[in-house]
Scaffold this active site. Structure first.
Site: not given
Ligand code: GLA
Length: 390
Positions: A140, A213, A355
């Protein structure tokens, strides 16, 4: 295979093109009672002021967005009896977002969302190294300078419930090449849609993969788990991952696996603490879903209905339309009773994320659609969340 969902998706195509066009061109909501209000959202640890904007549509639906991380903070939607509830995880002020409990709640995520293997990629013959903030991988957008942790500039739009956030990420920030100019627009329409549109330009070739997110619980954030929510995903394929959630490069059919959401399934139905994993290639931990699906796009179209989520109790429904090739379905596996807005707590699997994005680690997988943005090009993408109750 012609499922109910794919038929529905196909019949939506004409509507969708219109829907996306109006997202770009329509600026008038004359006659409606849309409104925007601005308030203080507190100072960051570094002393920067942040703001929160309240968008309200003619039906009383409310979305709140903050300049911190261009983040969706609140979303109040009616249930089948017309009762409003806030359906996204978040915090009351910027201090909450800067605290340990924040797992990317509602933020604009990037420069590249999801994972990049070992934080490395090679572009035009040059190797780049990024933070490995999700050992051993990059997640991210990296560390403190990830775009989800920066204060964006907000410009409310006139005549509609919309705010434009802008941010420039300088060349080399978090290890990424190029000065990247980004624009994220949140629009709340009178059709009870929340549209999120992204634009970006760069002066050096760079990977980009922006998403939102938001963590949804259509029964109300902090009201329990999402195990009863019924999910449909318009995806015949998914990208299997290794033990660190990096795609192996395969693109496998969902048919015959627990990842087949082409017809509606309750989320808890196939993760009764035995883990999702029964089939070799869909294995992950026993925590729940954290998988990337390839969205079926009807031929000749660039937009698809990617997902439909329903909370049977409240009757709230969310449909997600996007021009992105993939969607990450994450079932809140790492939530652990964080205290959020109004003292509510967010338990394990207390919310889920859908997402829209490109596949994870695309920069290292030439067989996945490209995420490279080059000088002179404009990155443009839109995702529409359409809400109803039944
Ligand atoms: C995303 C990832 C997860 C996790 C979340 C945040 O969706 O795919 O594995 O890292 O973000 O906690």
């Amino acid at each position: 295979m012609q499922t109910y969902f794919s038929t529905l998706a196909m019949s939506m195509v004409a509507t969708l093109s219109l829907l996306f066009m109006s997202a770009c061109h329509s600026n008038s909501n004359s006659g409606s009672s849309n409104s925007i209000k601005k308030a203080n959202f507190g100072k960051t640890k570094a002393g920067e002021a942040t703001e929160i904007y309240t968008l309200k549509n003619a039906n009383g639906v409310i979305a709140k967005v903050t300049t911190y991380g261009a983040t969706l903070v609140e979303l109040h939607l009616p249930d089948k009896a017309g009762k409003l509830a806030d359906v996204v995880n978040g915090f009351d002020n910027v201090a909450g977002y800067e605290g340990d409990g924040n797992q990317y709640f509602g933020c604009t995520t990037g420069r590249v969302c999801n994972r990049i293997a070992k934080g490395k990629f090679t572009l035009d013959g040059k190797e780049y190294t990024l933070a490995t903030n999700n050992d051993p991988n990059h997640l991210h957008g990296g560390g403190d300078k990830a775009i989800s942790k920066q204060v964006w500039k907000a410009t409310p739009m006139t005549g509609k419930a919309a705010v434009v956030f802008t941010l420039t990420s300088p060349d080399g920030e978090e290890g990424y090449p190029g000065n990247l100019n980004m624009k994220v627009t949140y629009t709340l329409t009178d059709e009870n849609e929340l549209r999120i549109s992204y634009e970006a330009t760069t002066d050096k070739a760079t990977p980009i993969n922006l998403t939102n997110h938001a963590y949804f619980n259509l029964g109300g954030a902090g009201s329990g788990t999402i195990l009863d929510h019924e999910l449909t995903l318009n995806a015949d394929h998914f990208t299997p991952v290794d033990d660190t959630l990096i795609p192996t490069g395969k693109i496998n059919p969902v048919a015959g696996t627990e990842l087949d959401f082409r017809t509606s399934h309750a989320i808890g139905e196939r993760i009764p603490d035995k883990g999702v994993a029964k089939t070799e290639d869909c294995k992950t931990s026993t925590l729940g879903y954290d998988h990337n699906f390839v969205i079926n796009v009807p031929s000749g179209e660039s937009v698809a209905l990617a997902a439909r989520l329903k909370d049977p109790k409240s009757g709230r429904v969310m449909e997600i339309y996007t021009d992105q090739p993939a969607i990450q379905f994450y079932s809140g596996n790492f939530l652990k009773n964080q205290t959020g807005k109004g003292g509510k707590t967010y338990p394990f699997r207390g919310a889920l994320c859908l997402e829209t994005q490109h596949n994870p680690d695309s920069v290292n997988h030439p067989n996945f659609p490209s995420t490279i943005l080059r000088p002179g090009e404009t990155y443009r993408t839109t995702t529409v969340h359409r809400f109803s109750a039944e």
